[in-house]
Write an enzyme that holds these catalytic residues in place. Structure first.
Site, PDB file in Angstrom:
ATOM      1  N   GLU A   1     -13.170   5.328  -3.882  1.00 24.25           N
ATOM      2  CA  GLU A   1     -11.772   5.628  -3.558  1.00 24.25           C
ATOM      3  C   GLU A   1     -11.151   6.587  -4.579  1.00 24.25           C
ATOM      4  OE1 GLU A   1      -8.357   5.635  -1.381  1.00 24.25           O
ATOM      5  OE2 GLU A   1     -10.209   4.610  -0.849  1.00 24.25           O
ATOM      6  N   ASP A   2     -10.508   7.631  -4.081  1.00 22.68           N
ATOM      7  CA  ASP A   2      -9.683   8.544  -4.877  1.00 22.68           C
ATOM      8  C   ASP A   2     -10.408   9.136  -6.085  1.00 22.68           C
ATOM      9  OD1 ASP A   2      -7.638   8.381  -3.125  1.00 22.68           O
ATOM     10  OD2 ASP A   2      -6.389   7.033  -4.287  1.00 22.68           O
TER      11      ASP A   2
ATOM     12  N   ALA B   1      -7.792  22.225   1.185  1.00 24.36           N
ATOM     13  CA  ALA B   1      -9.251  22.271   1.099  1.00 24.36           C
ATOM     14  C   ALA B   1      -9.792  21.312   0.054  1.00 24.36           C
ATOM     15  CB  ALA B   1      -9.703  23.704   0.780  1.00 24.36           C
ATOM     16  N   GLY B   2      -9.073  20.236  -0.138  1.00 25.28           N
ATOM     17  CA  GLY B   2      -9.555  19.215  -1.052  1.00 25.28           C
ATOM     18  C   GLY B   2     -10.517  18.267  -0.360  1.00 25.28           C
TER      19      GLY B   2
ATOM     20  N   LYS C   1      -5.729  -1.552  -1.319  1.00 25.65           N
ATOM     21  CA  LYS C   1      -6.667  -1.385  -0.203  1.00 25.65           C
ATOM     22  C   LYS C   1      -7.407  -2.685   0.106  1.00 25.65           C
ATOM     23  CE  LYS C   1      -7.169   3.329   0.723  1.00 25.65           C
ATOM     24  NZ  LYS C   1      -8.018   4.346   1.337  1.00 25.65           N
TER      25      LYS C   1
ATOM     26  N   TYR D   1       0.860  -1.185   0.000  1.00 27.61           N
ATOM     27  CA  TYR D   1       0.000   0.000   0.000  1.00 27.61           C
ATOM     28  C   TYR D   1       0.895   1.233   0.000  1.00 27.61           C
ATOM     29  CZ  TYR D   1      -3.946   3.000   1.199  1.00 27.61           C
ATOM     30  OH  TYR D   1      -4.897   3.988   1.193  1.00 27.61           O
TER      31      TYR D   1
END
Length: 839
Positions: free
Chosen positions: A521-522, A578-579, A450, A378
């Site tokens: 995810e992402d 601030a993502g 993951k 990971y």
């Protein structure tokens, strides 16, 4: 229809006991409706003796007996069965009088059916009479109506053990497990003169409350011309070829898969079991495998752990070295090879090859060497693997690659990509991979990494998950212009077309894998929250970047407060970034601040947010992240940097924060001036540089300790070595999401959560916070060690499962005790079993 069924039972006793003879009813019956093609029974630490026995009702059983004391009984069967009844209505009543209720069999028939006839409790008999009247006193209509009413009119629950409820109680409560409703169906039929019996077995269909880890129960009724005909009240249908009968009996006690007693005064026992059902129209896939077919299948392969007998029977003798090793010896051998490699990419390739060769050994190695292996499979290594995706050969088993062009065939393609039933799908569109941004189709590796962490930490079954890359194109110009790029060479899909494609993916997933848990995810900053909100009420949905990161960061902040003897409501919190992650952390802390007694306005006054352009303030016409925006008039109080911005240093000097969190991916953003300014304003600053991979961290722990005079409480997003300080080593806790999401997702799968509530995430982070050493001593790490991740995941899973039950969001558990049983039953361990050797 052909079935292959793996059934494992494990009884563990608190102390060694003497086992009395046991009866095993684990052999599917031979009958006109099903044919037994193969059956193997394995008892670990074989009993003193065994013999086949035919019971009075015709069931084929095995009697086993023992000598000496033992502390466990482990039983496994693998069975291949063909079911033959395709049309449950392909028959006629040969006795016209049998169409009318109550039914009266001829004397000789009634005598033969006597064990299956009898009276019912008055309430059940009255209810059955009402339904018979509604069915016009026609027996065949009544049987379907009765199944339909129970299916639609009752709450169906899951219960792992315990006696069936009395039929009258099931009727009164209008709820029950499949064995409860089966017994009610039997009793109602008997009250109308119909011979009925209890059936236990397996099914390719599963009512929502029943997972594939359980036996199923239904009923059979005897009718002239039809013989024994099966009806499933849990599913509301007449049974065809989708069910496999294990045992039929007049009394449910005679249908128990294992019966027996043990001698041991005051000794407790615990039982765990797992059922895996595979179904298909073609028998070829269910034939026993031999030779290279076994060694090439990572689910079956044991390599040098195959015994001499297994090597002969599976035709492996010439393909393996002479030594026969235990799993522990194999793990040590893998470690020697792993330790001999220097680079992290070499180590990743080494372990990925092992994953594709021997699944059990791969996960056993990860368990034994968590601290060394986790950063390889990971983050941070997986980031480099993703960047190099198109420059190396990619194995075909990474997961499913779905493009918008596939939309009409998505259900078919999901079945194609999965190796069987799927409990959890880990889905990415790869627009926001770690701190690397848009990585296109290479993002499939974040999903694989993951999923390995899920199994390592929580015990989620690795064969019941699916990694999914949504290849909607890429806006990464380097990838679009790269002739070796393996993905879709088009700009990213946006707007309605993107939403339509995701809707189709979710609909197909729910159709093919009912109840599947969706882990997002992402996704990019603009999509992540929108996608989570779009589907969170339709399916159990979770976004790790929003909810997982926020939960882990909040747990670290709570633990620091407790270790320092202060409250969360007293903190001044600055978040740089601030993502998706930064906004998620702000939202989680706002929720916790209000839970601590602050109003919504007061909570917002405790948090300041910055992006790369400086302090985020609400301005006319702008839409800043709501949780991070400060009032516009507040900007006047701050000084500005050389670029005219209210930068991080200016905010720290003005606010004097007690907590500083970084999710910016701006390497070195927490520089000496910032940290010294913070340390001047608070005695024990809490600093969390969470950006990853390592080279994007806002600061190194060594610098943070040096610039704060050793007073900072530090946790990082990527792993860092301990820092020598004041003659000792300060261990740096890693705010790794592996401490939260594996336990949460596993619990949702185990109890059949219908959705993921904010209260469930709060319960998860509270469970994590309670395990953090710094909560008791601020000099201790601000996260548990990775060696404790399995214990932490269990604590998180229990907290989530119990909260889900409390909120009424589970389909497989209705009490706390049932929820904990669900967790025990669903856990997968990397051990070699008989099933992995015979296919």
């Amino acid at each position: 229809m052909f079935f292959r069924i793996h059934h494992t039972l494990h009884y563990h006793y608190d102390q060694p006991v003497f086992l009395e003879p046991h009866t095993l009813r684990l052999t599917p019956r031979q009958s006109a409706t099903q044919r037994l093609l193969s059956h193997t029974l394995t008892v670990r630490e074989p009993p003193a003796g065994s013999t086949p026995v035919e019971e009075p009702g015709g069931a084929d059983t095995t009697e086993i007996w023992f000598t000496g004391l033992r502390q466990e009984l482990w039983i496994h069967t693998t069975t291949v069965v063909e079911t033959l009844r395709r049309n449950p209505f392909d028959w006629i009543l040969t006795d016209p009088s049998a169409q009318t209720l109550p039914l009266r069999y001829p004397p000789a028939t009634a005598a033969a059916l006597a064990p299956f006839l009898g009276q019912a409790e008055p309430s059940v008999a009255a209810w059955a009479a009402e339904l018979a009247a509604e069915a016009g006193q026609r027996s065949t209509d009544l049987l379907l109506l009765l199944a339909d009413r129970i299916h639609h009119g009752f709450e169906h629950i899951g219960r792992f053990d315990g006696e069936p409820m009395a039929p009258a109680d099931t009727l009164a409560q209008r709820r029950g497990a499949c064995r409860d409703t089966a017994m009610l169906y039997v009793a109602a039929c008997r009250s109308l003169g119909l011979a009925a019996r209890f059936v236990s077995g397996y099914s390719m269909h599963h009512p929502p409350e029943v997972s594939e880890h359980e036996l199923h129960a239904w009923a059979e009724v005897w009718l002239p011309g039809g013989g024994w005909r099966a009806y499933d009240p849990s599913l509301g249908l007449a049974v065809a070829d989708g069910h496999v009968t294990l045992v039929t009996a007049a009394d449910h006690h005679l249908a128990a898969p294992v019966s027996g007693h043990y001698r041991g005064t005051g000794v407790g026992s615990h039982m765990h079991y797992r059922v895996r059902v595979e179904a298909g129209p073609d028998p070829e896939g269910f034939q026993p495998r031999q030779g290279m077919a076994v060694l090439a299948d990572p689910r079956l392969n044991r390599d040098t752990a195959f015994s001499p007998e297994e090597r002969r029977s599976l035709q492996l003798e010439a393909r393996l070295p002479a030594a026969v090793e235990s799993l522990e010896q194999q793990v040590e051998r893998v470690w020697q090879g792993f330790a001999g490699l220097q680079g992290s990419l070499e180590r990743f390739t080494y372990l990925d090859r092992l994953r594709r060769s021997n699944r059990t050994l791969f996960h056993a190695f990860l368990q034994e060497h968590i601290e060394a292996a986790l950063p390889v499979v990971y983050t941070p290594t997986v980031g480099r693997v993703i960047q190099g995706f198109s420059y190396s050969h990619q194995p075909p088993d990474l997961g499913a690659y779905l493009t918008p062009e596939m939309e009409p065939r998505l259900p078919e393609l999901l079945r194609q990509a999965a190796e069987g039933p799927v409990d959890l799908m880990l889905i990415t569109d790869a627009e926001g991979i770690l701190g690397l941004g848009d990585q296109g189709v290479g993002g499939i590796h974040i999903c694989q990494g993951k999923l390995a962490v899920y199994t390592l930490c929580s015990g989620l079954h690795p064969g019941r998950v699916l990694a999914v890359a949504l290849d909607v194109g890429t806006d990464n110009a380097a990838l679009l212009n790269d002739p070796l790029y393996l993905g879709r060479r088009q700009p990213r899909l946006r707007g309605e077309a993107y939403d339509r494609f995701l809707d189709a993916v979710v609909a197909a997933a729910q159709q093919v894998f009912p109840g599947v848990f969706l882990h997002w995810e992402d996704f990019g900053k603009l999509q992540a929250r929108r996608v989570l909100d779009r589907y969170r009420e339709q399916a159990p949905s979770f976004n790790d970047d929003i909810q997982g990161t926020s939960g882990v960061a909040a747990a670290a902040v709570l633990a620091a407060c407790r270790g320092l003897g202060t409250g969360l409501a007293e903190q001044r919190i600055v978040i740089f970034g601030a993502g998706t992650a930064g906004c998620g952390i702000a939202e989680r802390l706002l929720r916790l601040l209000q839970a601590a007694g602050l109003s919504a306005l007061q909570a917002r006054q405790r948090i300041w947010g910055l992006d790369r352009r400086g302090l985020i303030v609400a301005a006319p016409g702008s839409e800043p992240p709501a949780a991070l925006a400060r009032p516009a008039e507040e900007a006047e109080r701050f000084s500005r940097n050389g670029q005219g911005q209210i930068g991080l240093l200016q905010v720290v000097q003005q606010v004097r924060p007690t907590v500083l969190i970084g999710t910016s991916t701006v390497a070195g953003a927490f520089d000496q001036a910032v940290v010294e300014a913070m340390a001047a304003g608070t005695e024990r600053p809490v600093i969390l540089p969470l950006s990853n991979p390592t080279n994007l961290a806002e600061a190194s722990p060594a610098d943070l300790l040096a610039w704060s005079g050793g007073r900072a409480l530090v946790a990082t997003g990527s792993p860092f070595a301990p820092v020598p300080w004041d003659g000792q080593e300060r261990v740096i806790g890693q705010c790794n999401n592996c401490f939260l999401y594996p336990g949460l997702g596993f619990a949702c799968v185990a109890v059949g959560a219908t959705r993921v509530s904010e209260a469930m995430i709060d319960a998860a982070l509270e469970a994590l916070a309670s395990t953090i050493p710094a909560a008791r001593d601020p000099l201790e790490p601000l996260m548990p060690p990775l060696t404790r991740v399995q214990a932490v995941s269990r604590a998180v899973a229990e907290a989530v499962a119990l909260m889900a039950v409390q909120q009424g969001l589970t389909e497989r558990a209705s009490t706390p005790a049932e929820a904990l049983q669900c967790l025990d039953a669903a856990r997968w361990e990397p051990r070699y079993t008989a099933s992995s050797a015979v296919g």
